[in-house]
Design a protein around this motif. Structure first.
Motif, PDB file in Angstrom:
ATOM      1  N   ARG A 201      33.638  51.984 -38.351  1.00 42.40           N
ATOM      2  CA  ARG A 201      34.073  53.119 -39.165  1.00 42.40           C
ATOM      3  C   ARG A 201      33.600  54.423 -38.519  1.00 42.40           C
ATOM      4  NH1 ARG A 201      36.692  49.747 -41.339  1.00 42.40           N
ATOM      5  NH2 ARG A 201      36.677  49.094 -43.491  1.00 42.40           N
ATOM      6  N   PRO A 202      34.401  55.495 -38.640  1.00 44.77           N
ATOM      7  CA  PRO A 202      33.939  56.779 -38.111  1.00 44.77           C
ATOM      8  C   PRO A 202      32.745  57.280 -38.922  1.00 44.77           C
ATOM      9  CG  PRO A 202      36.018  57.044 -39.284  1.00 44.77           C
ATOM     10  CD  PRO A 202      35.714  55.573 -39.242  1.00 44.77           C
ATOM     11  N   GLY A 203      31.878  58.004 -38.275  1.00 47.22           N
ATOM     12  CA  GLY A 203      30.718  58.534 -38.979  1.00 47.22           C
ATOM     13  C   GLY A 203      29.874  59.404 -38.081  1.00 47.22           C
ATOM     14  N   ALA A 204      28.757  59.809 -38.597  1.00 48.54           N
ATOM     15  CA  ALA A 204      27.829  60.653 -37.855  1.00 48.54           C
ATOM     16  C   ALA A 204      26.428  60.434 -38.400  1.00 48.54           C
ATOM     17  CB  ALA A 204      28.217  62.112 -37.976  1.00 48.54           C
ATOM     18  N   TYR A 205      25.454  60.736 -37.589  1.00 49.80           N
ATOM     19  CA  TYR A 205      24.055  60.623 -37.968  1.00 49.80           C
ATOM     20  C   TYR A 205      23.542  62.025 -38.236  1.00 49.80           C
ATOM     21  CZ  TYR A 205      19.736  57.931 -38.079  1.00 49.80           C
ATOM     22  OH  TYR A 205      18.613  57.273 -38.485  1.00 49.80           O
ATOM     23  N   LEU A 206      22.910  62.210 -39.348  1.00 49.61           N
ATOM     24  CA  LEU A 206      22.453  63.536 -39.756  1.00 49.61           C
ATOM     25  C   LEU A 206      20.931  63.593 -39.747  1.00 49.61           C
ATOM     26  CD1 LEU A 206      23.075  66.300 -41.212  1.00 49.61           C
ATOM     27  CD2 LEU A 206      22.757  65.039 -43.332  1.00 49.61           C
ATOM     28  N   HIS A 207      20.417  64.621 -39.109  1.00 54.92           N
ATOM     29  CA  HIS A 207      18.978  64.883 -39.147  1.00 54.92           C
ATOM     30  C   HIS A 207      18.766  66.116 -40.009  1.00 54.92           C
ATOM     31  CE1 HIS A 207      17.582  62.164 -35.917  1.00 54.92           C
ATOM     32  NE2 HIS A 207      18.820  62.329 -35.472  1.00 54.92           N
ATOM     33  N   VAL A 208      17.987  65.980 -41.061  1.00 56.30           N
ATOM     34  CA  VAL A 208      17.639  67.130 -41.893  1.00 56.30           C
ATOM     35  C   VAL A 208      16.279  67.605 -41.422  1.00 56.30           C
ATOM     36  CG1 VAL A 208      17.184  67.953 -44.233  1.00 56.30           C
ATOM     37  CG2 VAL A 208      18.935  66.214 -43.841  1.00 56.30           C
ATOM     38  N   GLY A 209      16.270  68.692 -40.691  1.00 48.94           N
ATOM     39  CA  GLY A 209      15.024  69.189 -40.120  1.00 48.94           C
ATOM     40  C   GLY A 209      14.168  69.893 -41.149  1.00 48.94           C
ATOM     41  N   GLN A 210      12.881  69.778 -40.981  1.00 50.83           N
ATOM     42  CA  GLN A 210      11.975  70.499 -41.864  1.00 50.83           C
ATOM     43  C   GLN A 210      10.907  71.233 -41.074  1.00 50.83           C
ATOM     44  OE1 GLN A 210      10.360  67.583 -44.573  1.00 50.83           O
ATOM     45  NE2 GLN A 210       8.627  67.223 -43.253  1.00 50.83           N
ATOM     46  N   GLY A 211      11.209  71.504 -39.814  1.00 50.64           N
ATOM     47  CA  GLY A 211      10.294  72.287 -38.995  1.00 50.64           C
ATOM     48  C   GLY A 211       9.354  71.421 -38.183  1.00 50.64           C
ATOM     49  N   ASP A 212       8.374  72.079 -37.603  1.00 51.29           N
ATOM     50  CA  ASP A 212       7.389  71.374 -36.790  1.00 51.29           C
ATOM     51  C   ASP A 212       6.423  70.600 -37.671  1.00 51.29           C
ATOM     52  OD1 ASP A 212       8.454  72.413 -34.444  1.00 51.29           O
ATOM     53  OD2 ASP A 212       7.235  74.224 -34.588  1.00 51.29           O
ATOM     54  N   GLY A 213       5.884  69.566 -37.122  1.00 48.05           N
ATOM     55  CA  GLY A 213       4.906  68.756 -37.848  1.00 48.05           C
ATOM     56  C   GLY A 213       5.013  67.306 -37.443  1.00 48.05           C
ATOM     57  N   PRO A 214       4.258  66.445 -38.093  1.00 45.63           N
ATOM     58  CA  PRO A 214       4.294  65.025 -37.761  1.00 45.63           C
ATOM     59  C   PRO A 214       5.689  64.433 -37.953  1.00 45.63           C
ATOM     60  CG  PRO A 214       2.419  65.525 -39.160  1.00 45.63           C
ATOM     61  CD  PRO A 214       3.280  66.746 -39.126  1.00 45.63           C
ATOM     62  N   ALA A 215       6.048  63.490 -37.104  1.00 38.50           N
ATOM     63  CA  ALA A 215       7.360  62.838 -37.151  1.00 38.50           C
ATOM     64  C   ALA A 215       7.458  61.907 -38.365  1.00 38.50           C
ATOM     65  CB  ALA A 215       7.603  62.072 -35.862  1.00 38.50           C
ATOM     66  N   LEU A 216       8.680  61.512 -38.652  1.00 38.56           N
ATOM     67  CA  LEU A 216       8.996  60.727 -39.848  1.00 38.56           C
ATOM     68  C   LEU A 216       8.100  59.513 -40.059  1.00 38.56           C
ATOM     69  CD1 LEU A 216      10.861  60.181 -42.256  1.00 38.56           C
ATOM     70  CD2 LEU A 216      12.391  59.002 -40.690  1.00 38.56           C
ATOM     71  N   HIS A 217       7.836  58.725 -39.043  1.00 39.67           N
ATOM     72  CA  HIS A 217       7.085  57.483 -39.226  1.00 39.67           C
ATOM     73  C   HIS A 217       5.590  57.644 -38.989  1.00 39.67           C
ATOM     74  CE1 HIS A 217      10.739  55.281 -39.933  1.00 39.67           C
ATOM     75  NE2 HIS A 217      11.269  55.821 -38.845  1.00 39.67           N
ATOM     76  N   SER A 218       5.135  58.862 -38.884  1.00 33.87           N
ATOM     77  CA  SER A 218       3.711  59.131 -38.710  1.00 33.87           C
ATOM     78  C   SER A 218       2.994  59.024 -40.061  1.00 33.87           C
ATOM     79  CB  SER A 218       3.513  60.544 -38.154  1.00 33.87           C
ATOM     80  OG  SER A 218       2.168  60.937 -38.262  1.00 33.87           O
ATOM     81  N   PRO A 219       1.764  58.513 -40.086  1.00 33.74           N
ATOM     82  CA  PRO A 219       1.023  58.456 -41.350  1.00 33.74           C
ATOM     83  C   PRO A 219       0.711  59.852 -41.901  1.00 33.74           C
ATOM     84  CG  PRO A 219      -0.294  57.553 -39.544  1.00 33.74           C
ATOM     85  CD  PRO A 219       1.053  57.887 -38.992  1.00 33.74           C
ATOM     86  N   GLU A 220       0.795  60.888 -41.054  1.00 28.48           N
ATOM     87  CA  GLU A 220       0.539  62.254 -41.507  1.00 28.48           C
ATOM     88  C   GLU A 220       1.809  62.956 -42.013  1.00 28.48           C
ATOM     89  OE1 GLU A 220      -0.692  61.520 -38.152  1.00 28.48           O
ATOM     90  OE2 GLU A 220      -2.513  60.794 -39.127  1.00 28.48           O
TER      91      GLU A 220
END
Length: 78
Positions: free
Chosen positions: A34-53
């Motif tokens: 199926r057609p689609g796209a991956y979306l990243h909702v940025g929230q600025g600098d800081g720890p990455a998504l899977h970081s405990p911080e």
């Protein structure tokens, strides 16, 4: 999708030429079907998504929700 994002957050905040990333998602297999796209909702600098911080910025929730509502409204107008 980019047009909808631009309506929500402004053209200056949408990067349709973002550098590809190597992630461990299986999303590419879904795009074969199926057609689609991956979306990243940025929230600025800081720890990455899977970081405990990592700490999600709750103020982004209305932006993300508005994006999906408007996307559905455009794809399936009443």
């Amino acid at each position: 999708m980019a047009d909808v994002a631009e309506e929500i957050v402004g053209v200056q905040n949408v990067d349709i030429n973002a550098k590809p990333i190597m992630a461990s998602e299986d999303f590419s297999y879904m795009l074969l079907e199926r057609p689609g796209a991956y979306l990243h909702v940025g929230q600025g600098d800081g720890p990455a998504l899977h970081s405990p911080e990592y700490d999600f910025n709750d103020e982004l929730s209305p932006i993300g929700a508005s994006f999906f509502v408007k996307l559905v409204e455009k794809a399936q107008p009443i």
